[in-house]
Design a protein around this motif. Structure first.
Motif, mmCIF file in Angstrom:
data_model
loop_
_atom_site.group_PDB
_atom_site.id
_atom_site.type_symbol
_atom_site.label_atom_id
_atom_site.label_comp_id
_atom_site.label_asym_id
_atom_site.label_seq_id
_atom_site.Cartn_x
_atom_site.Cartn_y
_atom_site.Cartn_z
ATOM 1 N N ALA A 47 0.833 -1.207 0.000
ATOM 2 C CA ALA A 47 0.000 0.000 0.000
ATOM 3 C C ALA A 47 0.868 1.257 0.000
ATOM 4 C CB ALA A 47 -0.918 0.009 1.213
ATOM 5 N N PHE A 48 0.377 2.286 -0.640
ATOM 6 C CA PHE A 48 1.074 3.563 -0.730
ATOM 7 C C PHE A 48 1.505 4.053 0.650
ATOM 8 C CE2 PHE A 48 0.602 8.322 -0.885
ATOM 9 C CZ PHE A 48 1.788 8.563 -1.585
ATOM 10 N N SER A 49 2.788 4.385 0.768
ATOM 11 C CA SER A 49 3.408 4.988 1.962
ATOM 12 C C SER A 49 3.618 4.016 3.121
ATOM 13 C CB SER A 49 2.610 6.204 2.449
ATOM 14 O OG SER A 49 1.562 5.828 3.299
ATOM 15 N N THR A 110 -0.152 14.119 5.285
ATOM 16 C CA THR A 110 0.832 14.051 4.208
ATOM 17 C C THR A 110 1.487 12.683 4.215
ATOM 18 O OG1 THR A 110 1.279 16.427 4.282
ATOM 19 C CG2 THR A 110 2.945 15.034 3.239
ATOM 20 N N ALA A 111 1.498 12.048 3.061
ATOM 21 C CA ALA A 111 2.093 10.719 2.914
ATOM 22 C C ALA A 111 3.199 10.790 1.871
ATOM 23 C CB ALA A 111 1.035 9.708 2.498
ATOM 24 N N TYR A 112 4.088 9.814 1.917
ATOM 25 C CA TYR A 112 5.284 9.839 1.072
ATOM 26 C C TYR A 112 5.395 8.562 0.255
ATOM 27 C CZ TYR A 112 6.351 13.701 4.162
ATOM 28 O OH TYR A 112 6.276 14.881 4.855
ATOM 29 N N ASP A 135 2.258 -0.474 -6.505
ATOM 30 C CA ASP A 135 1.452 -0.384 -5.284
ATOM 31 C C ASP A 135 0.204 -1.259 -5.418
ATOM 32 O OD1 ASP A 135 -1.046 1.958 -5.790
ATOM 33 O OD2 ASP A 135 0.532 1.686 -7.276
ATOM 34 N N HIS A 136 -0.370 -1.603 -4.275
ATOM 35 C CA HIS A 136 -1.653 -2.305 -4.273
ATOM 36 C C HIS A 136 -2.466 -1.821 -3.070
ATOM 37 C CE1 HIS A 136 -4.505 -5.105 -5.770
ATOM 38 N NE2 HIS A 136 -4.491 -5.873 -4.691
ATOM 39 N N ASP A 180 4.274 4.575 -8.330
ATOM 40 C CA ASP A 180 3.568 4.401 -7.066
ATOM 41 C C ASP A 180 2.169 5.004 -7.158
ATOM 42 O OD1 ASP A 180 3.149 3.744 -4.418
ATOM 43 O OD2 ASP A 180 4.768 5.002 -3.620
ATOM 44 N N ALA A 181 1.301 4.583 -6.260
ATOM 45 C CA ALA A 181 0.017 5.241 -5.989
ATOM 46 C C ALA A 181 -0.947 5.254 -7.167
ATOM 47 C CB ALA A 181 0.253 6.674 -5.490
#
Length: 322
Positions: A47-49, A110-112, A135-136, A180-181
């Motif tokens: 998953a993202f971040s 805020t995510a990275y 990503d998933h 990503d994402a």
């Protein structure tokens, strides 16, 4: 990617072809092993971040370095970025622990994330960008969504394609972007293209998303020819005796087919009027479910699909250089 629909025209075209399939040699065992690794529980659904995403980034960096890819951005294969989710909209990605909490009071978050981008230099300044999101969906309701087909399959294919062309020079620069994402709006692909210095030098985007699972006949779809019909001729030269390459799912006026034009990261390129070809399969029973595991993919189909995509890269590279 939505419903399955058989393309009679493309199928008849394939049957009518008498050309012998081209021999494409790849390390199929390593290709499959990579999908198995990326969709392992230890990656927690990428998953993202999340930590599993960082683990995937490290593997992708290792494989890109092994393939001899050169940095595209600031002498670094890693293109880091951040995204701020506004207030109540952030719960889709970062659920809060108290489901009855008033989401209108949830603060911005805020995510990275990061894209991993590398290049094999070609004979000209023009480029073909080959994308696949890594990503998933992560962990939901205590179940790991491993995303073997969606999209460990496309990510692993990037490494195999890069290794294939490592010793086979092309007319175009081949830019490999593990982005990503995608699952939350193609944030990585948008960041890549926004920061790419000369978009006019990108002749084509080839996007790989879900290329390892065929529930029905062994069918791989190429989407984009409705918008970019000039790309048809080189793709019609592709032959396979194991997988049927079909075209479609790109005409918004065709009520018999779902339209995939904006279904994955290729949409970012299309909106910037950069031609795209998207390779994928229709939604299957494991799509966006925790059952999308390595055991659910069709291994022989997947290996052949990657070989077809390699042929597509070769043919389109020659065609667009003319």
């Amino acid at each position: 990617m939505k419903t399955k629909l058989f393309s009679v025209v493309a199928f008849l075209m394939l049957l009518g072809s008498c050309n012998k399939p081209k021999l494409i040699e790849i390390d199929s065992e390593r290709l499959l092993e990579t999908v198995k690794i990326l969709s392992d529980d230890s990656y927690e659904g990428r998953a993202f971040s999340k930590p599993g995403s960082k683990k995937a980034q490290n593997l992708i960096l290792e494989r890109f370095n092994e393939a001899g890819l050169q940095p595209v951005f600031n002498n670094n294969l890693l293109q880091e970025f951040s995204h701020t989710f506004k207030g109540k909209n952030r719960q889709d990605v970062f659920p809060i622990e108290k489901p009855n909490q008033n989401y209108s009071n949830v603060p911005d978050t805020t995510a990275y994330g990061a894209n991993i981008v590398g290049m094999l230099k070609g004979e000209s300044a023009k480029s073909i960008v080959i994308t696949a999101h890594y990503d998933h969906l992560g962990i939901r309701d205590d179940k790991i969504y491993n995303g073997a087909d969606d999209n460990a399959s496309g990510t692993a294919a990037l490494f195999t394609i890069a290794e294939y062309f490592k010793t086979r020079p092309t007319k175009h620069n081949l830019i490999f972007a593990a982005v990503d994402a995608e699952e939350i709006g193609s944030l990585g692909a948008e960041y890549f293209l926004k920061n790419y210095s000369d978009k006019s030098n990108i002749n084509l985007n080839i996007n790989l998303d879900m290329i390892a699972h065929s529930d029905y006949d062994p069918e791989l779809f190429g989407c984009g020819l409705f918008h970019y019909p000039d790309l048809r001729r080189p793709l019609e030269k592709i032959n396979s005796d194991k997988v049927i390459l079909l075209f479609g799912h790109d005409d918004p006026e065709n009520t018999e087919q779902s339209d995939w034009t904006f279904s994955s990261d290729h949409r970012v390129f299309h909106r910037q009027k950069i031609p795209f070809m998207y390779f994928g399969v229709p939604d299957h029973k494991d799509y966006h479910r925790h059952t999308d595991t390595f055991g659910s993919i069709n291994q022989e189909f997947y290996v052949e699909a990657v070989k077809i995509i390699i042929q597509a890269v070769e043919n389109l590279d020659e065609h667009l250089a003319d």
